[in-house]
Design a protein around this motif. Structure first.
Motif, PDB file in Angstrom:
ATOM      1  N   TRP A 102       9.441  78.433   8.458  1.00 49.85           N
ATOM      2  CA  TRP A 102       9.434  77.696   6.499  1.00 49.85           C
ATOM      3  C   TRP A 102       8.466  78.804   5.976  1.00 49.85           C
ATOM      4  O   TRP A 102       8.302  78.475   4.813  1.00 49.85           O
ATOM      5  CB  TRP A 102       8.195  77.118   7.757  1.00 49.85           C
ATOM      6  N   ARG A 103       7.792  79.908   6.359  1.00 50.77           N
ATOM      7  CA  ARG A 103       6.847  81.185   5.315  1.00 50.77           C
ATOM      8  C   ARG A 103       7.669  81.623   4.818  1.00 50.77           C
ATOM      9  O   ARG A 103       7.321  82.347   4.107  1.00 50.77           O
ATOM     10  CB  ARG A 103       6.230  81.981   6.942  1.00 50.77           C
ATOM     11  N   ASP A 104       9.531  81.571   5.466  1.00 58.47           N
ATOM     12  CA  ASP A 104       9.899  82.337   4.269  1.00 58.47           C
ATOM     13  C   ASP A 104      10.821  81.794   3.002  1.00 58.47           C
ATOM     14  O   ASP A 104      11.258  82.257   2.111  1.00 58.47           O
ATOM     15  CB  ASP A 104      11.411  83.035   4.994  1.00 58.47           C
ATOM     16  N   LEU A 105      10.518  80.229   3.406  1.00 59.98           N
ATOM     17  CA  LEU A 105      11.237  79.725   2.376  1.00 59.98           C
ATOM     18  C   LEU A 105      10.586  79.362   0.995  1.00 59.98           C
ATOM     19  O   LEU A 105       9.369  79.965   1.303  1.00 59.98           O
ATOM     20  CB  LEU A 105      11.168  77.937   2.935  1.00 59.98           C
ATOM     21  N   ASP A 106      11.030  79.429   0.326  1.00 60.46           N
ATOM     22  CA  ASP A 106      10.431  79.154  -1.421  1.00 60.46           C
ATOM     23  C   ASP A 106      10.052  77.737  -1.560  1.00 60.46           C
ATOM     24  O   ASP A 106      10.346  77.409  -0.539  1.00 60.46           O
ATOM     25  CB  ASP A 106      11.210  79.305  -2.581  1.00 60.46           C
ATOM     26  N   VAL A 107       9.011  77.492  -2.112  1.00 60.09           N
ATOM     27  CA  VAL A 107       8.666  75.970  -2.402  1.00 60.09           C
ATOM     28  C   VAL A 107       9.337  74.551  -2.388  1.00 60.09           C
ATOM     29  O   VAL A 107       9.473  74.063  -1.565  1.00 60.09           O
ATOM     30  CB  VAL A 107       8.185  76.441  -4.005  1.00 60.09           C
ATOM     31  N   LYS A 108      10.710  75.134  -3.556  1.00 63.93           N
ATOM     32  CA  LYS A 108      12.133  74.591  -3.352  1.00 63.93           C
ATOM     33  C   LYS A 108      12.487  73.687  -2.362  1.00 63.93           C
ATOM     34  O   LYS A 108      12.827  72.829  -1.559  1.00 63.93           O
ATOM     35  CB  LYS A 108      12.627  74.577  -4.339  1.00 63.93           C
ATOM     36  N   ASP A 109      12.950  74.811  -1.512  1.00 60.84           N
ATOM     37  CA  ASP A 109      13.217  75.079  -0.087  1.00 60.84           C
ATOM     38  C   ASP A 109      12.152  73.758   0.468  1.00 60.84           C
ATOM     39  O   ASP A 109      12.653  73.381   1.468  1.00 60.84           O
ATOM     40  CB  ASP A 109      13.563  75.857   0.218  1.00 60.84           C
ATOM     41  N   GLN A 110      10.856  74.310   0.609  1.00 55.50           N
ATOM     42  CA  GLN A 110       9.708  73.749   1.563  1.00 55.50           C
ATOM     43  C   GLN A 110      10.301  71.846   1.046  1.00 55.50           C
ATOM     44  O   GLN A 110       9.865  71.607   2.258  1.00 55.50           O
ATOM     45  CB  GLN A 110       8.571  74.378   1.057  1.00 55.50           C
ATOM     46  N   LYS A 111      10.308  72.233   0.080  1.00 58.34           N
ATOM     47  CA  LYS A 111      10.045  70.366  -0.717  1.00 58.34           C
ATOM     48  C   LYS A 111      11.280  69.419   0.027  1.00 58.34           C
ATOM     49  O   LYS A 111      11.373  68.985   0.647  1.00 58.34           O
ATOM     50  CB  LYS A 111       9.817  70.418  -2.038  1.00 58.34           C
ATOM     51  N   GLU A 112      12.395  70.453   0.136  1.00 60.04           N
ATOM     52  CA  GLU A 112      13.685  69.553   0.218  1.00 60.04           C
ATOM     53  C   GLU A 112      13.389  69.398   2.064  1.00 60.04           C
ATOM     54  O   GLU A 112      14.091  68.677   2.340  1.00 60.04           O
ATOM     55  CB  GLU A 112      15.288  70.501   0.110  1.00 60.04           C
ATOM     56  N   LEU A 113      13.319  70.455   3.212  1.00 54.15           N
ATOM     57  CA  LEU A 113      12.873  70.722   3.484  1.00 54.15           C
ATOM     58  C   LEU A 113      12.547  68.829   4.419  1.00 54.15           C
ATOM     59  O   LEU A 113      12.755  68.328   5.002  1.00 54.15           O
ATOM     60  CB  LEU A 113      12.514  71.601   4.777  1.00 54.15           C
ATOM     61  N   LEU A 114      10.501  68.981   3.763  1.00 53.33           N
ATOM     62  CA  LEU A 114       9.560  67.808   3.994  1.00 53.33           C
ATOM     63  C   LEU A 114      10.769  66.694   3.201  1.00 53.33           C
ATOM     64  O   LEU A 114      10.080  65.394   4.350  1.00 53.33           O
ATOM     65  CB  LEU A 114       8.692  67.856   3.329  1.00 53.33           C
ATOM     66  N   ALA A 115      11.516  66.454   2.552  1.00 52.54           N
ATOM     67  CA  ALA A 115      12.195  65.040   2.746  1.00 52.54           C
ATOM     68  C   ALA A 115      12.906  64.550   3.635  1.00 52.54           C
ATOM     69  O   ALA A 115      13.348  63.703   4.552  1.00 52.54           O
ATOM     70  CB  ALA A 115      13.033  65.866   1.117  1.00 52.54           C
ATOM     71  N   GLN A 116      13.860  65.866   4.436  1.00 59.54           N
ATOM     72  CA  GLN A 116      14.667  65.785   5.646  1.00 59.54           C
ATOM     73  C   GLN A 116      14.048  65.365   6.538  1.00 59.54           C
ATOM     74  O   GLN A 116      14.195  64.422   7.814  1.00 59.54           O
ATOM     75  CB  GLN A 116      15.420  67.074   6.270  1.00 59.54           C
TER      76      GLN A 116
END
Length: 66
Positions: free
Chosen positions: A36-50
């Protein structure tokens, strides 16, 4: 748009479901939790959608009229 990392979706109910492989609190896999901490904001948002989909919740729709 902010480039600050998002708050972790952890809700402190940390237990991995042996059948699904997802945490019963946040619905992330062990790998997703660890990275989680290594993801950029875009990837964090994509994961939250998943995660919303895993929980059976749809993405919030913008109700404002343009």
């Amino acid at each position: 748009m902010s480039s600050e990392p998002l708050t972790s979706p952890c809700i402190s109910v940390c237990e991995i479901n042996k059948n699904s492989g997802f945490c019963i609190g946040c619905f992330r896999t062990r790998k997703e939790i660890a990275t989680w901490r290594d993801l950029d904001v875009k990837d964090q948002k994509e994961l939250l959608a998943q995660l919303r989909l895993r929980q059976g919740r749809k993405k919030r729709q913008n109700r404002r009229k343009n």
